[in-house]
Motif scaffolding. Structure first.
Motif, PDB file in Angstrom:
ATOM      1  N   HIS A 298       0.805  -1.222   0.000  1.00 49.35           N
ATOM      2  CA  HIS A 298       0.000   0.000   0.000  1.00 49.35           C
ATOM      3  C   HIS A 298       0.835   1.268   0.000  1.00 49.35           C
ATOM      4  O   HIS A 298       0.296   2.358  -0.169  1.00 49.35           O
ATOM      5  N   GLU A 299       2.144   1.150   0.198  1.00 48.13           N
ATOM      6  CA  GLU A 299       2.990   2.334   0.155  1.00 48.13           C
ATOM      7  C   GLU A 299       3.140   2.822  -1.282  1.00 48.13           C
ATOM      8  O   GLU A 299       3.218   2.033  -2.222  1.00 48.13           O
ATOM      9  N   GLY A 300       3.229   4.139  -1.423  1.00 52.59           N
ATOM     10  CA  GLY A 300       3.464   4.709  -2.745  1.00 52.59           C
ATOM     11  C   GLY A 300       2.250   4.673  -3.638  1.00 52.59           C
ATOM     12  O   GLY A 300       1.107   4.675  -3.190  1.00 52.59           O
ATOM     13  N   GLY A 301       2.495   4.633  -4.927  1.00 56.59           N
ATOM     14  CA  GLY A 301       1.416   4.620  -5.900  1.00 56.59           C
ATOM     15  C   GLY A 301       1.903   4.062  -7.216  1.00 56.59           C
ATOM     16  O   GLY A 301       2.981   3.468  -7.296  1.00 56.59           O
ATOM     17  N   GLN A 339      12.316  -1.175 -11.787  1.00 60.46           N
ATOM     18  CA  GLN A 339      11.716  -0.164 -12.665  1.00 60.46           C
ATOM     19  C   GLN A 339      12.386   1.190 -12.511  1.00 60.46           C
ATOM     20  O   GLN A 339      12.665   1.867 -13.511  1.00 60.46           O
ATOM     21  N   VAL A 340      12.661   1.612 -11.262  1.00 64.74           N
ATOM     22  CA  VAL A 340      13.251   2.934 -11.059  1.00 64.74           C
ATOM     23  C   VAL A 340      14.729   2.959 -11.431  1.00 64.74           C
ATOM     24  O   VAL A 340      15.360   4.013 -11.364  1.00 64.74           O
ATOM     25  N   GLU A 350       6.593   7.299  -7.378  1.00 61.73           N
ATOM     26  CA  GLU A 350       7.531   7.648  -6.319  1.00 61.73           C
ATOM     27  C   GLU A 350       8.808   8.248  -6.897  1.00 61.73           C
ATOM     28  O   GLU A 350       9.389   9.164  -6.303  1.00 61.73           O
ATOM     29  N   PHE A 351       9.241   7.752  -8.038  1.00 61.81           N
ATOM     30  CA  PHE A 351      10.439   8.293  -8.689  1.00 61.81           C
ATOM     31  C   PHE A 351      10.182   9.733  -9.129  1.00 61.81           C
ATOM     32  O   PHE A 351      11.020  10.623  -8.899  1.00 61.81           O
ATOM     33  N   ASP A 363      18.654  13.592  -5.764  1.00 68.42           N
ATOM     34  CA  ASP A 363      19.994  13.048  -6.009  1.00 68.42           C
ATOM     35  C   ASP A 363      20.001  11.527  -5.904  1.00 68.42           C
ATOM     36  O   ASP A 363      20.644  10.838  -6.707  1.00 68.42           O
ATOM     37  N   VAL A 364      19.299  10.990  -4.909  1.00 69.42           N
ATOM     38  CA  VAL A 364      19.226   9.536  -4.734  1.00 69.42           C
ATOM     39  C   VAL A 364      18.482   8.901  -5.906  1.00 69.42           C
ATOM     40  O   VAL A 364      18.885   7.842  -6.411  1.00 69.42           O
ATOM     41  N   ALA A 365      17.391   9.542  -6.351  1.00 67.97           N
ATOM     42  CA  ALA A 365      16.628   9.012  -7.481  1.00 67.97           C
ATOM     43  C   ALA A 365      17.485   8.970  -8.744  1.00 67.97           C
ATOM     44  O   ALA A 365      17.474   7.982  -9.491  1.00 67.97           O
TER      45      ALA A 365
END
Length: 462
Positions: A298-301, A339-340, A350-351, A363-365
Motif C-alpha cells: 500500500h505504500e506509494g502509488g 523499474q526505477v 515515487e520516482f 539526487d538519490v533518485a
C-alpha cells in the motif's frame, strides 16, 4: 468484553478493519486456543508494543492495510462483525468469543496451502538466488549513496547526501551482519521474526501442527523448513539494511543539519544509533524493508502498486488463488525496484515525486537511475558480445534453431557454460531488458517507438 466493544465500534463506523482483526487476534492469543493465527494479524499485534528497537517496531498504516487485504478485505470484516453480533445475541458472549477464536484457526485448506508454498521455496537454488540478490542489493546501496553524494557535492546546499555516509553505511553492514546472524538463527529455530519482516505470504503461519516428541517438535516445523530458511535470510539482510541506513541517515543529519565533522560527527552518529529518534528509526526500518523487497504494497502509488494491491485483495477474498499467485508482495517490490533503475523509471510515481521534491531525494533518485543505466550498459555489451542472452527469437522456427545451437534463454556464459540469471531479481530483470533490447532495438525504425515500449514490458514481465 473488549472484543464485543470493538465489533460494535466497527459496525458504528468508529473502528477500522485493522482494529477489528487486531482485537480478534489479541483475544485468540490470550485465550491460547488458536492454532495457526493469521500471519498478518499476528504481526499487527506489534502495534500494541511501544518500542524504538527494530525488533519490536510497530507496523505502519500500510502494513495494516495489507493485513486487512490478506484477511479478505472490508467485505470479510463486515461478514465477521454481523455473524459475531448474531451469535452473541442468540447464544451469548461465550459462543461469540468461541466463534471469533475459530475464525482464525487453521483449517485443512490452510495446511495444504502452507505445504504448497513451502514446496515452492524448497529448492536450494531459491535460497542461493535470494542470498546473492540481497548481497548485490547491499552493494548497490553503497554505490548509489556514493553517486548521490557526488551529485550533491557538485550541486551544493544542505539537503544532500554526503560522502561520510558511505563509510558509516559500510560500518553498518558489519554491525548488521553480526546482529542479523543472531536474528536469523532465532527465526529459523523459533519460526518467529524479531524484526519487522512481513513473512512468506502464506495465509496462515504454522497451519500444519507440530507435536512434541521428547524435547523436539515433529511435523509442521519440518514441513516449513523452506519458509523458516527464507525468514532467516530476510532477518539477516534486514538487519544489515537497517543498520547501514540508520548510520547513513544519522550522518546526513549530523553533517547537513548540525554541521558536525570528524570526532564530533562520529560521537553524534554513535549516540543516534544507540538511541535513535523515532523519525530516524522509522526511516531506517522502511529502508531495510525496501532493500529486502518486503515493503508493504500500500505504500506509494503507480500501476505496479495498484496491481499488487488488487492481487492481494483477490487472494484474500478467494484463498484458492494462492495456488495461482502464491506470492504478490515480493515480486511486485522486485519489479518496482528494477523499474526505477531502468528506462521505465519515469512511469513510477515515487520516482517522479522524488525528482520533484529536489534535494537529497532527487539526487538519490538520479543515482538509482545512473547505476541502473551503468549496469544495463554492461549487460548490453555482454549481449552484443554473445556472453549474455535474452529471451531469444519469438519466431517458432528461429527459436528452435537458436535453442538447438546451444543457447539458453536469460543466461550468462560462465566457463563455457550457460548459467541462468533470471532468478537473481531484480538484477536479472535489468539484464533481461538489456539483452532483449540489444537484440530487438537495432531493428526498430523511428516509427516503432511503441514497439520498444512493448519489448521493455515483455522483458519486464519475463
Amino acid at each position: 468484553d473488549d472484543l464485543a466493544a470493538t465489533v460494535k465500534a466497527y459496525k458504528d463506523g468508529k473502528a477500522t478493519e485493522g482494529d477489528l482483526w487486531k482485537s480478534v487476534a489479541a483475544h485468540s492469543l490470550l485465550s491460547q486456543e488458536v492454532i495457526g493465527a493469521h500471519a498478518g494479524v499476528g504481526r499487527a499485534l506489534n502495534i500494541m508494543r511501544a518500542s524504538k528497537d527494530i525488533r519490536n517496531k510497530a507496523s505502519s498504516v500500510a502494513e495494516i492495510q495489507e493485513m486487512v487485504d490478506r484477511m479478505g478485505g472490508t467485505a470479510k470484516a463486515q461478514q465477521f462483525a454481523e455473524m459475531f453480533t448474531l451469535i452473541a445475541n442468540k447464544s451469548g458472549p461465550g459462543a461469540a468469543a468461541k466463534f471469533a477464536r475459530k475464525s482464525l484457526a487453521a483449517k485443512g485448506f490452510d495446511m495444504i496451502t502452507e505445504a504448497w508454498i513451502n514446496s515452492i521455496l524448497s529448492g536450494f537454488s531459491t535460497h542461493v538466488a535470494n542470498t546473492v540478490s540481497n548481497t548485490l542489493t547491499v552493494g548497490a546501496k553503497l554505490t548509489e549513496t556514493a553517486i548521490a553524494a557526488g551529485i550533491g557535492s557538485v550541486r551544493g546546499g544542505k539537503d544532500r547526501v554526503h560522502f561520510a555516509e558511505v563509510r558509516q553505511q559500510a560500518m553498518g553492514i558489519i554491525e548488521g551482519a553480526k546482529e542479523g546472524w543472531d536474528l536469523a538463527m532465532y527465526a529459523f529455530k523459533h519460526e518467529e521474526a524479531k524484526s519487522g519482516v512481513l513473512g512468506t505470504e502464506a495465509p496462515r503461519e504454522k497451519a500444519i501442527p507440530s507435536f512434541k516428541v521428547g524435547q523436539h517438535e515433529i511435523g509442521g516445523k519440518q514441513a516449513r523448513w523452506a519458509g523458516r530458511a527464507l525468514l532467516a535470510e530476510d532477518q539477516f539482510f534486514q538487519a544489515i539494511g537497517y543498520r547501514m541506513n540508520l548510520r547513513g541517515l544519522a550522518t546526513r543529519v549530523g553533517v547537513g543539519v548540525k554541521g558536525l565533522k570528524g570526532e564530533a560527527l562520529d560521537k553524534y552518529v554513535e549516540a543516534a544509533v544507540k538511541n535513535p529518534p523515532d523519525k530516524l528509526n522509522e526511516m531506517a526500518r522502511k529502508a531495510s524493508l525496501y532493500q529486502t523487497f518486503n515493503n508493504p504494497l500500500h505504500e506509494g502509488g503507480g500501476l505496479l502498486r495498484n496491481l499488487g494491491v488488487g492481487a492481494m485483495q483477490l487472494r484474500g477474498k478467494h484463498p484458492a488463488m494462492a495456488f495461482v499467485i502464491p506470492f504478490v508482495r515480493t515480486p511486485i517490490n522486485v519489479m518496482k525496484y528494477a523499474q526505477v533503475r531502468s528506462p521505465m523509471a519515469l512511469i513510477d510515481k515515487e520516482f517522479r515525486d522524488a525528482l520533484a521534491k529536489g534535494g537529497a531525494s532527487r539526487d538519490v533518485a538520479v543515482a538509482k537511475l545512473a547505476i541502473g543505466a551503468g549496469t544495463s550498459a554492461l549487460f548490453v555489451a555482454g549481449a552484443l558480445d554473445g556472453k549474455i542472452t535474452g529471451g531469444g527469437p519469438s519466431d517458432k522456427k528461429d527459436r528452435e534453431n537458436w535453442l538447438n545451437a546451444g543457447n539458453k534463454p536469460y543466461a550468462i556464459k560462465v566457463g563455457g557454460q550457460w548459467v541462468a540469471y533470471n532468478r537473481l531479481a531484480p538484477w536479472g530483470i535489468l539484464a533481461g531488458i538489456s539483452a532483449d533490447l540489444s537484440r530487438d532495438g537495432p531493428k526498430l525504425t523511428s516509427d516503432q517507438g511503441a514497439g520498444a515500449v512493448v519489448a521493455l514490458s515483455k522483458s519486464f514481465a519475463k
